[in-house]
Write a protein that holds these residues in place. Structure first.
Motif, PDB file in Angstrom:
ATOM      1  N   ASN A   8       0.811  -1.221   0.000  1.00 55.39           N
ATOM      2  CA  ASN A   8       0.000   0.000   0.000  1.00 55.39           C
ATOM      3  C   ASN A   8       0.845   1.273   0.000  1.00 55.39           C
ATOM      4  O   ASN A   8       0.302   2.373   0.022  1.00 55.39           O
ATOM      5  CB  ASN A   8      -0.947   0.018   1.208  1.00 55.39           C
ATOM      6  N   LYS A  13       2.129   0.758  -5.052  1.00 54.02           N
ATOM      7  CA  LYS A  13       1.078   1.104  -6.017  1.00 54.02           C
ATOM      8  C   LYS A  13       1.681   1.421  -7.394  1.00 54.02           C
ATOM      9  O   LYS A  13       1.078   1.131  -8.427  1.00 54.02           O
ATOM     10  CB  LYS A  13       0.253   2.284  -5.488  1.00 54.02           C
ATOM     11  N   TYR A  24      -4.526   1.607 -11.285  1.00 55.87           N
ATOM     12  CA  TYR A  24      -5.457   0.880 -10.430  1.00 55.87           C
ATOM     13  C   TYR A  24      -4.679   0.031  -9.442  1.00 55.87           C
ATOM     14  O   TYR A  24      -3.684  -0.590  -9.796  1.00 55.87           O
ATOM     15  CB  TYR A  24      -6.342  -0.055 -11.272  1.00 55.87           C
ATOM     16  N   ALA A  25      -5.153  -0.002  -8.200  1.00 52.82           N
ATOM     17  CA  ALA A  25      -4.581  -0.916  -7.209  1.00 52.82           C
ATOM     18  C   ALA A  25      -5.689  -1.788  -6.630  1.00 52.82           C
ATOM     19  O   ALA A  25      -5.723  -2.069  -5.445  1.00 52.82           O
ATOM     20  CB  ALA A  25      -3.868  -0.126  -6.102  1.00 52.82           C
ATOM     21  N   HIS A  26      -6.641  -2.172  -7.500  1.00 55.74           N
ATOM     22  CA  HIS A  26      -7.665  -3.123  -7.058  1.00 55.74           C
ATOM     23  C   HIS A  26      -7.726  -4.274  -8.051  1.00 55.74           C
ATOM     24  O   HIS A  26      -7.315  -4.155  -9.200  1.00 55.74           O
ATOM     25  CB  HIS A  26      -9.041  -2.446  -6.937  1.00 55.74           C
ATOM     26  N   GLY A  52     -10.355   6.302  -0.553  1.00 57.18           N
ATOM     27  CA  GLY A  52      -9.168   5.462  -0.711  1.00 57.18           C
ATOM     28  C   GLY A  52      -8.846   5.320  -2.188  1.00 57.18           C
ATOM     29  O   GLY A  52      -8.676   4.214  -2.710  1.00 57.18           O
ATOM     30  N   CYS A  53      -8.748   6.459  -2.873  1.00 61.73           N
ATOM     31  CA  CYS A  53      -8.682   6.475  -4.347  1.00 61.73           C
ATOM     32  C   CYS A  53      -7.337   6.072  -4.918  1.00 61.73           C
ATOM     33  O   CYS A  53      -7.207   5.874  -6.124  1.00 61.73           O
ATOM     34  CB  CYS A  53      -9.050   7.868  -4.856  1.00 61.73           C
ATOM     35  N   GLY A  54      -6.286   5.970  -4.066  1.00 62.57           N
ATOM     36  CA  GLY A  54      -4.970   5.619  -4.581  1.00 62.57           C
ATOM     37  C   GLY A  54      -4.486   6.616  -5.618  1.00 62.57           C
ATOM     38  O   GLY A  54      -4.584   7.836  -5.428  1.00 62.57           O
ATOM     39  N   ASP A  74      -7.439  10.096  -0.311  1.00 66.10           N
ATOM     40  CA  ASP A  74      -6.529   9.021   0.100  1.00 66.10           C
ATOM     41  C   ASP A  74      -5.580   9.567   1.167  1.00 66.10           C
ATOM     42  O   ASP A  74      -5.214  10.758   1.155  1.00 66.10           O
ATOM     43  CB  ASP A  74      -5.724   8.491  -1.095  1.00 66.10           C
ATOM     44  N   ILE A  75      -5.163   8.689   2.043  1.00 70.39           N
ATOM     45  CA  ILE A  75      -4.306   9.077   3.165  1.00 70.39           C
ATOM     46  C   ILE A  75      -2.845   9.261   2.740  1.00 70.39           C
ATOM     47  O   ILE A  75      -2.057   9.860   3.470  1.00 70.39           O
ATOM     48  CB  ILE A  75      -4.417   8.001   4.277  1.00 70.39           C
ATOM     49  N   CYS A  95      -6.353  12.965   2.779  1.00 72.30           N
ATOM     50  CA  CYS A  95      -6.821  12.894   4.175  1.00 72.30           C
ATOM     51  C   CYS A  95      -7.137  11.454   4.535  1.00 72.30           C
ATOM     52  O   CYS A  95      -7.307  10.603   3.663  1.00 72.30           O
ATOM     53  CB  CYS A  95      -8.044  13.783   4.406  1.00 72.30           C
ATOM     54  N   ASP A  96      -7.194  11.230   5.830  1.00 72.69           N
ATOM     55  CA  ASP A  96      -7.671   9.956   6.358  1.00 72.69           C
ATOM     56  C   ASP A  96      -9.195   9.936   6.189  1.00 72.69           C
ATOM     57  O   ASP A  96      -9.858  10.947   6.471  1.00 72.69           O
ATOM     58  CB  ASP A  96      -7.284   9.891   7.847  1.00 72.69           C
ATOM     59  N   ILE A  97      -9.725   8.818   5.760  1.00 75.50           N
ATOM     60  CA  ILE A  97     -11.188   8.706   5.604  1.00 75.50           C
ATOM     61  C   ILE A  97     -11.897   9.085   6.903  1.00 75.50           C
ATOM     62  O   ILE A  97     -12.965   9.703   6.877  1.00 75.50           O
ATOM     63  CB  ILE A  97     -11.561   7.267   5.167  1.00 75.50           C
ATOM     64  N   PHE A 114     -12.925   0.849  -3.498  1.00 76.20           N
ATOM     65  CA  PHE A 114     -12.373  -0.291  -4.223  1.00 76.20           C
ATOM     66  C   PHE A 114     -11.149  -0.818  -3.474  1.00 76.20           C
ATOM     67  O   PHE A 114     -10.084  -0.173  -3.484  1.00 76.20           O
ATOM     68  CB  PHE A 114     -11.969   0.115  -5.646  1.00 76.20           C
ATOM     69  N   ASN A 115     -11.300  -1.959  -2.839  1.00 79.14           N
ATOM     70  CA  ASN A 115     -10.203  -2.592  -2.081  1.00 79.14           C
ATOM     71  C   ASN A 115      -9.558  -1.610  -1.100  1.00 79.14           C
ATOM     72  O   ASN A 115      -8.349  -1.365  -1.137  1.00 79.14           O
ATOM     73  CB  ASN A 115      -9.134  -3.186  -3.022  1.00 79.14           C
ATOM     74  N   TYR A 118     -10.693  -3.267   3.650  1.00 77.10           N
ATOM     75  CA  TYR A 118      -9.881  -4.343   4.242  1.00 77.10           C
ATOM     76  C   TYR A 118      -8.672  -3.798   4.991  1.00 77.10           C
ATOM     77  O   TYR A 118      -8.105  -4.472   5.856  1.00 77.10           O
ATOM     78  CB  TYR A 118      -9.388  -5.315   3.145  1.00 77.10           C
TER      79      TYR A 118
HETATM   80  C1  LIG Z   1      -5.336  -1.300  -2.485  1.00 74.88           C
HETATM   81  S1  LIG Z   1      -5.306   0.439  -2.569  1.00 74.88           S
HETATM   82  C2  LIG Z   1      -6.709   0.754  -3.632  1.00 74.88           C
HETATM   83  C3  LIG Z   1      -6.615   2.117  -4.276  1.00 74.88           C
HETATM   84  C4  LIG Z   1      -7.758   2.483  -5.211  1.00 74.88           C
HETATM   85  N1  LIG Z   1      -9.058   2.377  -4.570  1.00 74.88           N
HETATM   86  C5  LIG Z   1      -7.716   1.656  -6.457  1.00 74.88           C
HETATM   87  O1  LIG Z   1      -8.615   0.848  -6.651  1.00 74.88           O
HETATM   88  O2  LIG Z   1      -6.788   1.805  -7.246  1.00 74.88           O
HETATM   89  C6  LIG Z   1      -5.915   0.952  -0.969  1.00 74.88           C
HETATM   90  C7  LIG Z   1      -5.844   2.449  -0.779  1.00 74.88           C
HETATM   91  O3  LIG Z   1      -6.507   2.807   0.435  1.00 74.88           O
HETATM   92  C8  LIG Z   1      -5.787   3.876   1.021  1.00 74.88           C
HETATM   93  N2  LIG Z   1      -6.166   3.940   2.439  1.00 74.88           N
HETATM   94  C9  LIG Z   1      -6.014   2.984   3.382  1.00 74.88           C
HETATM   95  N3  LIG Z   1      -6.475   3.412   4.572  1.00 74.88           N
HETATM   96  C10 LIG Z   1      -6.946   4.673   4.374  1.00 74.88           C
HETATM   97  C11 LIG Z   1      -7.551   5.640   5.215  1.00 74.88           C
HETATM   98  N4  LIG Z   1      -7.765   5.402   6.523  1.00 74.88           N
HETATM   99  N5  LIG Z   1      -7.907   6.819   4.694  1.00 74.88           N
HETATM  100  C12 LIG Z   1      -7.690   7.080   3.374  1.00 74.88           C
HETATM  101  N6  LIG Z   1      -7.120   6.199   2.525  1.00 74.88           N
HETATM  102  C13 LIG Z   1      -6.752   5.008   3.012  1.00 74.88           C
HETATM  103  C14 LIG Z   1      -4.336   3.510   0.757  1.00 74.88           C
HETATM  104  O4  LIG Z   1      -3.457   4.623   0.877  1.00 74.88           O
HETATM  105  C15 LIG Z   1      -4.424   2.970  -0.649  1.00 74.88           C
HETATM  106  O5  LIG Z   1      -4.218   3.983  -1.621  1.00 74.88           O
END
Ligand SMILES: C[S@@+](CC[C@H](N)C(=O)[O-])C[C@H]1O[C@@H](n2cnc3c(N)ncnc32)[C@H](O)[C@@H]1O
Length: 252
Positions: A8, A13, A24-26, A52-54, A74-75, A95-97, A114-115, A118
């Motif tokens: 992550n 990524k 994409y990271a899903h 969590g848009c990556g 995204d964080i 930002c943190d969600i 998207f992913n 978890y």
């Molecule tokens: C597996 S990646 C998926 C990224 C994106 N949704 C995609 O499909 O390409 C998970 C993402 O969740 C973000 N993430 C995890 N915990 C988070 C939080 N508490 N707040 C914001 N983003 C978070 C990570 O930084 C990472 O970019």
């Protein structure tokens, strides 16, 4: 040494984008977006929050294909910087969600993840924060890994920690959503798709070995290949799967 970075991270990524040929990271890339959003009618004026848009590829795809105007949060700052450069038509906020209320306005018609869930320990808290940004009756789509039994006993590790720390448990999803301010509408088991997508991904990682090694070194290749081969084995053994969960904001 093989456990030098977590998937992550920005580097993780970046490698996945190289392998997947898109930002994409899903699992399942564009096919997964189409599958997950199939029941959401296209409406270019809809306000979409991609939590969590990556690197922003999913937000850009949704916007380009008519699902609405996307805001991604995204964080991880480097991913947001990348998304802003690569997709100037989208809005991207670091930002943190859990703190999204302090960084992003409200009134969203739909929230997608998207992913992402978890990776979050306090899933109900994250969902509550997102519900606070959504309109009454707004749609929520969660695309994520599912613990089918046995995965937690032998999880794949990433940089010394569980790669998937909190996969969804389907029998608890309804309560989780309720605690988070959402009402469950449907759960679709897409484990067979996950199996196919991860088999293809492991093959593509092997095919991109030279490019991964040029970008990040031989240990990085071993690390990435090992994580996804481990996930594929867990999926093939029936311990891990995937689901698309749909909900609406409660109280409407
Ligand atoms: C597996 S990646 C998926 C990224 C994106 N949704 C995609 O499909 O390409 C998970 C993402 O969740 C973000 N993430 C995890 N915990 C988070 C939080 N508490 N707040 C914001 N983003 C978070 C990570 O930084 C990472 O970019």
């Amino acid at each position: 040494m093989a456990d030098a970075f977590a998937m992550n991270s920005y580097l993780g990524k970046q490698i996945l984008s190289l392998v997947r040929g898109g930002d994409y990271a899903h699992a399942g890339e564009e096919e997964a977006i189409e599958l997950a959003l199939a029941s959401l009618p296209k409406d270019a004026s809809r306000r979409l929050l991609d939590a969590g848009c990556g690197r922003g590829g999913t937000a850009a795809y949704m916007q380009r294909h008519g699902w609405g105007r996307a805001t991604g949060v995204d964080i991880e700052p480097k991913s947001i910087d990348y998304a802003r450069d690569a997709f100037p038509d989208g809005t991207f906020v670091c930002c943190d969600i859990h703190d999204v209320g302090a960084h992003v306005g409200d009134g969203f018609d739909a929230v997608v993840m998207f992913n992402v869930l978890y990776a979050i320990a306090d899933q109900a808290g994250a969902l509550r924060a997102l519900a606070g940004r959504a309109k009454p009756g707004a749609d929520l789509m969660v695309f994520d890994y599912v613990e089918l039994g046995g995965y937690a006993q032998a999880p794949v590790l990433d940089a010394g920690r569980p790669f998937l720390p909190h996969p969804l448990k389907i029998d608890r999803v309804e309560g989780l959503l309720r605690d988070g301010g959402w009402r469950l509408q449907s759960v679709a088991d897409i484990s067979a798709d996950y199996r196919r997508w991860y088999a293809a991904l492991v093959e593509r990682i092997a095919a991109k070995r030279a490019a991964i090694e040029a970008l990040a070194g031989a240990d990085a290749y071993e690390h990435v290949h090992g994580r996804y081969a481990g996930l594929l084995a867990a999926i093939e053994s029936g311990h891990l799967g995937g689901a698309v969960v749909r909900a609406t904001k409660a109280g409407a």
